[in-house]
Motif scaffolding. Sequence first.
Motif, PDB file in Angstrom:
ATOM      1  N   GLY A 182       0.364  -0.827   0.096  1.00 30.31           N
ATOM      2  CA  GLY A 182      -0.225   0.220   0.266  1.00 30.31           C
ATOM      3  C   GLY A 182       0.480   1.133  -0.059  1.00 30.31           C
ATOM      4  O   GLY A 182       2.172   1.714  -0.136  1.00 30.31           O
ATOM      5  N   LYS A 183       0.459   3.105   0.582  1.00 25.95           N
ATOM      6  CA  LYS A 183       1.158   3.557   0.408  1.00 25.95           C
ATOM      7  C   LYS A 183       0.726   3.840   0.880  1.00 25.95           C
ATOM      8  O   LYS A 183      -1.001   4.807   1.520  1.00 25.95           O
ATOM      9  N   ARG A 184       1.358   5.186   1.818  1.00 29.75           N
ATOM     10  CA  ARG A 184       1.423   6.491   2.503  1.00 29.75           C
ATOM     11  C   ARG A 184       1.243   7.122   1.880  1.00 29.75           C
ATOM     12  O   ARG A 184       2.377   8.188   0.966  1.00 29.75           O
TER      13      ARG A 184
ATOM     14  N   LYS B 136       7.939   6.165 -13.405  1.00 30.27           N
ATOM     15  CA  LYS B 136       7.735   7.620 -13.156  1.00 30.27           C
ATOM     16  C   LYS B 136       7.911   8.458 -12.382  1.00 30.27           C
ATOM     17  O   LYS B 136       7.940   9.172 -11.555  1.00 30.27           O
ATOM     18  N   CYS B 137       8.779   7.743 -11.604  1.00 33.55           N
ATOM     19  CA  CYS B 137       9.657   7.979 -10.029  1.00 33.55           C
ATOM     20  C   CYS B 137      10.938   8.209 -10.589  1.00 33.55           C
ATOM     21  O   CYS B 137      11.422   9.508  -9.922  1.00 33.55           O
ATOM     22  N   VAL B 138      11.242   8.354 -11.784  1.00 30.76           N
ATOM     23  CA  VAL B 138      12.565   8.661 -12.555  1.00 30.76           C
ATOM     24  C   VAL B 138      11.927  10.239 -12.634  1.00 30.76           C
ATOM     25  O   VAL B 138      12.751  10.889 -12.903  1.00 30.76           O
ATOM     26  N   ASP B 139      10.784  10.917 -13.896  1.00 28.18           N
ATOM     27  CA  ASP B 139      10.600  11.515 -13.933  1.00 28.18           C
ATOM     28  C   ASP B 139      10.048  12.343 -13.355  1.00 28.18           C
ATOM     29  O   ASP B 139      10.604  13.716 -13.269  1.00 28.18           O
ATOM     30  N   ALA B 140       9.537  12.005 -11.674  1.00 26.84           N
ATOM     31  CA  ALA B 140       8.922  12.509 -10.454  1.00 26.84           C
ATOM     32  C   ALA B 140      10.633  13.683 -10.301  1.00 26.84           C
ATOM     33  O   ALA B 140      11.009  14.959  -9.319  1.00 26.84           O
TER      34      ALA B 140
ATOM     35  N   PRO C   3      10.754  11.681  -0.298  1.00 23.63           N
ATOM     36  CA  PRO C   3      10.982  12.562  -1.580  1.00 23.63           C
ATOM     37  C   PRO C   3      10.096  12.070  -2.293  1.00 23.63           C
ATOM     38  O   PRO C   3       9.158  11.288  -2.507  1.00 23.63           O
ATOM     39  N   ALA C   4      10.893  12.731  -3.899  1.00 22.76           N
ATOM     40  CA  ALA C   4       9.517  12.989  -5.286  1.00 22.76           C
ATOM     41  C   ALA C   4       9.598  11.200  -6.002  1.00 22.76           C
ATOM     42  O   ALA C   4       7.956  11.393  -5.612  1.00 22.76           O
TER      43      ALA C   4
ATOM     44  N   CYS D  78       5.018   7.099  -6.442  1.00 15.81           N
ATOM     45  CA  CYS D  78       5.900   5.551  -7.232  1.00 15.81           C
ATOM     46  C   CYS D  78       3.928   5.385  -6.559  1.00 15.81           C
ATOM     47  O   CYS D  78       3.217   5.225  -5.852  1.00 15.81           O
ATOM     48  N   PRO D  79       3.212   5.044  -8.134  1.00 21.21           N
ATOM     49  CA  PRO D  79       2.249   4.339  -8.555  1.00 21.21           C
ATOM     50  C   PRO D  79       1.596   2.832  -7.104  1.00 21.21           C
ATOM     51  O   PRO D  79       0.479   2.672  -7.098  1.00 21.21           O
ATOM     52  N   THR D  80       2.705   2.546  -7.132  1.00 24.76           N
ATOM     53  CA  THR D  80       2.415   1.045  -6.653  1.00 24.76           C
ATOM     54  C   THR D  80       2.793   0.622  -5.364  1.00 24.76           C
ATOM     55  O   THR D  80       2.585   0.061  -4.336  1.00 24.76           O
ATOM     56  N   GLY D  81       3.184   2.045  -4.450  1.00 27.72           N
ATOM     57  CA  GLY D  81       3.693   1.425  -3.090  1.00 27.72           C
ATOM     58  C   GLY D  81       5.063   1.127  -3.079  1.00 27.72           C
ATOM     59  O   GLY D  81       5.691   0.519  -1.554  1.00 27.72           O
ATOM     60  N   ALA D  82       5.231   0.476  -4.150  1.00 25.26           N
ATOM     61  CA  ALA D  82       7.424   0.306  -3.976  1.00 25.26           C
ATOM     62  C   ALA D  82       7.701   0.378  -3.721  1.00 25.26           C
ATOM     63  O   ALA D  82       8.986   0.044  -2.454  1.00 25.26           O
TER      64      ALA D  82
END
Lengths: 196, 330
Positions: free
Chosen positions: A151-153, B131-135, B280-281, B286-290
Amino acid sequence: MLKNNFILLVGALLFAGCSKEPDPTYSEPLEQEDYDRQQLIDDHRAQPVTVEGYADVYVAALDTETKNCARCHKSGEQPYRDDSLPYGQDAHWDVAIHHAGDMECFSCHKKEDPNQLVSVVDKNATLETAYLHCGSCHKDQFASWLGGAHGKRLTGWKGVRIVKNCTGCHNPHAPARGTTLPVAQPTITPERAKRH
Amino acid sequence: MKDDSKKKGAGCNSCNSSENCFADMALKKKGSRRGALAALFGGAATAAASSAIAAASTEDEKELKRIKRDEIFQKYYRTMTEEERAKTIARFERKSKVQYGVDAHIDGTHARPNTLFGYAFNISKCEGSRKCVDACVTENNQDRTSGMQYIKLFEMEDGIGSVHGGDTEYSHEVPVEGKYYLGTQCFHCENPPCTKACPTGATWSEPDGIVVVDYNWCIGCRYCEAACPYFARRFNWKEPEVPSDEINPYQHYLGNRMRSKGVMEKCTFCIQRTRQGKQPACAEACPTGARVFGNLLDPDSEIRWILENKKVFRLKEDLGTEPKFWYFTD
């Protein structure tokens, strides 16, 4: 080794005096108030997680406007207008179940009350507390979600912890996540870069 | 603003910003290593010398020259007094206004007490959306023309552990069955080889564990880059270019303020954000919460929960670098 030493020597000569470790400097501690806790909770329309020991974790609300079942299904004895119709696919034509094979609407939605969900974790699970419902079958993911590994914070690392509900990432009717195109390598042409 | 790209910046020919002149001077003392490097790399380092330092008027040009001259005599960040730091920051902010027309807010917040940052990356969640790289590129004002990126996102065959087999250039739909995705960036080692390799002390570990660079103290020797076993450091072979309307004005002295040619940069765990309590950006995007970021000293943090409850590993653990960046699977 020799080369390294030489460089160190040159460095020391050129920048004499800067090799000794200066004392670390600190800023004031970050306070919870800095984040305007209540503001964040309001922005996300967040509710505290109803699991014992996690009262300080909040779950962000999803867009529930379209999900007010009571608009059509009055709670009570027989909330669904015609219980005999198979799955009511005409009204909910966009609901297609691709979740563990043969699940029916009422494996998840409570027959007595359409706003409630079936759950062994907490019998009062609603659409807003869907995690209690998902968590009753997906115990590992639920534990990881509470702990922070799944999930995500949505808030900063410090201050109030507001997380996404399971249904914020998974469509409960077809929870497998699809594929997407990756973001293009973020580069731009030199012409555009010169615009300054 | 004015497009004055053909004009040379500050009268110095071999390099167009004064700290690089300084770097050149330092290097010439030992046989112009830079000259050799420039030749080796097909002149990439010198080609950018003509890049724009667009100034609105000659007045501004003069001021910019003055600012750049002051920069040569600037002190080492760590030994500055608070007053000197404030002055330097004011000068950088003025420079941003004159050079790019951007009202930058350059933050000088120090480490917060009782904070040690750590990062965890879930390789069974990442879907490779990048998306992380872009951000990261946008947040950190990275050069847009050389394709510099702090994060490398590798698409890897299941069962293969070494990133050397990974592909970072993929453009097909993701995630692909039978592949997994692994991101690398600066791991902010507890025992960093890079800071030890630096001859000038321009890079060091902050008390909150962030490995930073004083861009004005860096002489561009690239020893740190060679010392890093994770290929996390990036070098500015040319003057970095960012369109002024894309410059992120929220900057930190040790973070995303504008760099210049000839200096080293890298991920700072978004020091400008994280020291204010934000994510951090990359983690935020990150859309998946990884991606999980947090305070290792806080026993209630998500990162601590992961370290205690998940099977975690780090890259090249045998080197003893003690990265504060863990990978985990479900």
